[in-house]
Scaffold this active site. Sequence first.
Site, mmCIF file in Angstrom:
data_model
loop_
_atom_site.group_PDB
_atom_site.id
_atom_site.type_symbol
_atom_site.label_atom_id
_atom_site.label_comp_id
_atom_site.label_asym_id
_atom_site.label_seq_id
_atom_site.Cartn_x
_atom_site.Cartn_y
_atom_site.Cartn_z
ATOM 1 N N ASN A 141 0.798 -1.228 0.000
ATOM 2 C CA ASN A 141 0.000 0.000 0.000
ATOM 3 C C ASN A 141 0.827 1.273 0.000
ATOM 4 O OD1 ASN A 141 -2.611 1.519 0.505
ATOM 5 N ND2 ASN A 141 -1.418 2.124 2.306
ATOM 6 N N HIS A 142 2.006 1.247 0.624
ATOM 7 C CA HIS A 142 2.714 2.505 0.859
ATOM 8 C C HIS A 142 4.209 2.294 1.042
ATOM 9 C CE1 HIS A 142 1.557 0.905 4.874
ATOM 10 N NE2 HIS A 142 2.813 1.218 5.161
ATOM 11 N N ASP A 197 1.070 6.996 -0.417
ATOM 12 C CA ASP A 197 0.118 5.963 -0.809
ATOM 13 C C ASP A 197 0.261 5.630 -2.292
ATOM 14 O OD1 ASP A 197 -2.437 4.582 0.380
ATOM 15 O OD2 ASP A 197 -2.990 5.218 -1.644
ATOM 16 N N ASP A 228 -0.442 -6.597 4.314
ATOM 17 C CA ASP A 228 -0.716 -5.503 5.238
ATOM 18 C C ASP A 228 -1.629 -4.457 4.599
ATOM 19 O OD1 ASP A 228 -0.054 -3.963 7.725
ATOM 20 O OD2 ASP A 228 0.752 -2.555 6.237
ATOM 21 N N GLU A 252 -5.094 -8.108 5.616
ATOM 22 C CA GLU A 252 -5.432 -7.416 6.865
ATOM 23 C C GLU A 252 -6.424 -6.292 6.584
ATOM 24 O OE1 GLU A 252 -3.639 -4.290 10.103
ATOM 25 O OE2 GLU A 252 -3.069 -4.297 8.000
ATOM 26 N N GLY A 256 -14.587 -3.898 11.269
ATOM 27 C CA GLY A 256 -15.545 -4.829 11.847
ATOM 28 C C GLY A 256 -16.776 -5.064 11.004
ATOM 29 N N ARG A 366 4.070 -5.312 22.004
ATOM 30 C CA ARG A 366 5.172 -5.847 21.198
ATOM 31 C C ARG A 366 6.368 -6.163 22.096
ATOM 32 N NH1 ARG A 366 4.341 -1.528 16.134
ATOM 33 N NH2 ARG A 366 2.270 -2.311 15.571
#
Length: 561
Positions: A141-142, A197, A228, A252, A256, A366
């Site tokens: 994506n980026h 982007d 991702d 990903e 919801g 993390r």
Amino acid sequence: MRFLTAVWLAAFSSFHLCSAATADDWRLRTIYQVFTDRFAVSNNTEAEPCDPAKGQYCGGSWQGIIDKLDYIQNLGFSAIWISPITQQLPQYTPDYSSYHGYWQQNLFELNPHFGTVSDLQSLSDAVHERGMYLMVDVVVNHFAWDGPENQINYSDFTPFNDPKYYHPYCLIEDYTDANDSVIQDCWLGDDQVTLPDLRTEDDDIIDEFTSWIQGLVANYSVDGLRIDSALNVDPGFFDKFVPSSGVFATGELMDGLTSVACGYERAIGSILNYPTYFPLIRAFESPTGSIGQLVDQINGIKMTCQDPTTLGSFSENHDVPRFASTTDDMSLAKNVLAYTLLTDGIPIVYQGQEQHLSGNGTPYNREALWTTSYNTSATLYTFTQTLNQIRTQAIFSSTNYTTYNNYVIYQDLHTLAMRKGYNGSQIITVLSNLGVFGSNYTLSLSATETGYTAGMDVTELLGCTNTTVDNSNTLEVRMGQGLPKVFYPTELLAGSGMCGTIKTVPTTSGFITPGGSPPSSPSSPIPSRTPLGKATSTATPTWFHMFASTLAVFILQYWLA
């Protein structure tokens, strides 16, 4: 017997002829998510203190993963998902460093913090020698820049080194009020670290990524992809990108809405099941959680998605709060894990969930796993072992277990009972959100609900207690302390080593064998860039590695028993 296991695995893994892993193959797997920088340092490196709040590289590496594969495989996992491998933004920024791997600047070089070309090749070799699969996280994506949009030097990016490859600058400020155009065309990040982007709707971008992914898969024998920020990518991008990769991919989408998620599932083939994740956590974070909302979502996914059995089932990852940050109740944690591994889909467990780590959102979730000393006696470590063994036994002993659609057979304010599997080989899972102080009660489930008939012997696999379905075709489930229960026909445990049965080496007779990609010997880190990037090799799979991979999975079950 462990020596015999090692001999078989070594013999079969020497045949590097295989077929690319498909969705059918991945359904048979359970995935351990490795956050590379925080999983393990190599055996010859001293682990340093790691404060996740500082957002710095902590020293985890591909060699570290190799050195700790026993820890993962002994948990019962048959695949690993590792962080993105590409070269990253090098600076420490106001938004921390790129230790996570999602701030790439060069597709054709590796992240030196994680290791060398040889290290990544060795990791792929080591994973496949164990009959396991390798999933790599990829970002399409980026790219990333340290500073505001008006200071970007596009010539620092490879291969997309010109503003023409990117959408005009605009930030996504509110997902709840954003239309598809804003989500797909505006930029992630902020004015500290901007994430230009990419125009993923353009043919030259698609062709570049297609060539790149073919090379990455071939050069590192990758079996699957986690994509991702898929929600921010033009859906048409995946029409060519995923088939060109030749392997299974899951996307990903931190969304919801079932309708949105299932739309991308049809485009990619699989998604991480965020629509179910949110009500799952709400249902089990306390006794006041809504079981009904979770049931509605389970049914909604089945009605809307193309194939719920290929979705990634998870309850933790590096982007969401640890479950233990919402409650330290061990019974509730067990219920969430039991749902994750025994519902529909491909189960994914994030490193540290088995150690009950409790980081509350990014970056605190993390944590460095070495702070746990890789405790293989931890309560949730052994619990996860058991759940993996249950799922493996069901696949081994049943017909088409993974493609049978799990469904809810009973619900009340605090209890959820599910069935997965055809008559005679079904698993009945009973979950509770009452927590460790939950009262004792008996739940009566009929044959209509369970499929179990009078006189049938079943075993509750988490407590290893046997029961017989009574003459009224009723299974009496004795609940207490908020603990989950998992029932399975006793006769199907023969040879599994579970609950006191005698261990025998499993056979693959009649079983659909999973695919896998063999280790290869790439001559460059990621295919070096010719015009728009070309792969340096192509994968050459055969059925034999598929057979070896499956055999390894079931020998692992025997080994753990």
